[in-house]
Design an enzyme around this catalytic site. Structure first.
Site, PDB file in Angstrom:
ATOM      1  N   ARG A  94     -41.081 -17.896  -8.808  1.00 39.77           N
ATOM      2  CA  ARG A  94     -39.866 -18.727  -8.799  1.00 39.77           C
ATOM      3  C   ARG A  94     -38.672 -17.989  -9.359  1.00 39.77           C
ATOM      4  O   ARG A  94     -37.518 -18.296  -9.025  1.00 39.77           O
ATOM      5  CB  ARG A  94     -40.114 -20.054  -9.531  1.00 39.77           C
ATOM      6  CG  ARG A  94     -40.946 -21.033  -8.724  1.00 39.77           C
ATOM      7  CD  ARG A  94     -41.399 -22.189  -9.602  1.00 39.77           C
ATOM      8  NE  ARG A  94     -42.262 -21.741 -10.668  1.00 39.77           N
ATOM      9  CZ  ARG A  94     -43.595 -21.656 -10.580  1.00 39.77           C
ATOM     10  NH1 ARG A  94     -44.196 -22.067  -9.492  1.00 39.77           N
ATOM     11  NH2 ARG A  94     -44.306 -21.188 -11.580  1.00 39.77           N
ATOM     12  N   GLU A 103     -53.869 -17.568 -22.110  1.00 42.29           N
ATOM     13  CA  GLU A 103     -54.705 -18.419 -22.940  1.00 42.29           C
ATOM     14  C   GLU A 103     -56.176 -18.026 -22.761  1.00 42.29           C
ATOM     15  O   GLU A 103     -56.926 -17.900 -23.718  1.00 42.29           O
ATOM     16  CB  GLU A 103     -54.481 -19.883 -22.551  1.00 42.29           C
ATOM     17  CG  GLU A 103     -54.999 -20.848 -23.589  1.00 42.29           C
ATOM     18  CD  GLU A 103     -54.687 -22.290 -23.212  1.00 42.29           C
ATOM     19  OE1 GLU A 103     -53.964 -22.508 -22.224  1.00 42.29           O
ATOM     20  OE2 GLU A 103     -55.187 -23.179 -23.916  1.00 42.29           O
TER      21      GLU A 103
END
Ligand code: 5GP
Length: 175
Positions: free
Chosen positions: A62, A99
């Protein structure tokens, strides 16, 4: 303040995407509104003059959409930073922690000239991992970080704090 209101009104919350428990900020309504997209492009292009920017780096995917019109508007070159394995030429790579596991991004080794002042653009700053890796790539390519501009900062994820050492005083511009 008015610009901020306009842009925020064109970003929607999508619950449980891409995973349960995550609230995803969807910018596609903003992209579909030429007044909002144009105003954002204009605001980011102004940063290029203010920070004497020579090149704009957009972060896949994006970030590409937001950065490309800014580069054209500001009259500076656009350089993509892509996920590993997507760029055809010789690349520099930088891996970073997610993560769970790691990710890697790349830039063409000859895309930036020594001393180039680079503005990095992405849509959303979450943990700051992606942006931080891009700052390292830019410096390793011999260029200078003029700043980082994002449409939206997810404050609770503390990306700004994570980025502070890597920015070395360069501005982080949010909405
Ligand atoms: P970070 O590395 O800061 O944790 O994640 C930032 C990257 O993930 C950005 O490239 C951004 O496009 C994407 N991202 C993470 N969360 C969101 C979100 O809620 N909405 C959008 N549009 N992108 C997100």
């Amino acid at each position: 303040a008015e610009l901020r209101e306009l842009l925020l009104s064109r970003i929607t919350d999508i619950p449980d995407y891409p995973q349960p428990g995550v609230m995803f900020k969807d910018i596609t309504p903003l992209l579909a509104d030429p007044a909002a997209f144009g105003a954002l492009t204009e605001a980011f292009a102004e940063l290029c003059g203010r920070h004497r920017v020579d090149k704009i780096v957009g972060l896949e995917a994006r970030g590409f959409i937001l950065a490309a019109p800014v580069a054209v508007r500001a009259g500076v070159g656009f350089v993509p930073v892509r996920k590993a394995g997507k760029l055809p030429g010789t690349t520099l790579g930088q891996s970073y922690e997610l993560e769970y596991g790691t990710a890697e991004i790349e830039i063409h080794s000859d895309a930036l000239a020594p001393g180039d002042r680079v503005l990095v653009i992405d849509d959303v700053l979450a943990t700051g991992g992606t942006a931080d890796a891009s700052l390292q790539l830019i410096r390793r390519a011999g260029a200078e970080v003029a700043g980082l501009a994002v449409l939206l900062e997810l404050g609770f994820l503390a990306g700004r704090q994570r980025l502070e050492p890597g920015l070395k005083g360069a501005p982080l511009e949010g909405l």
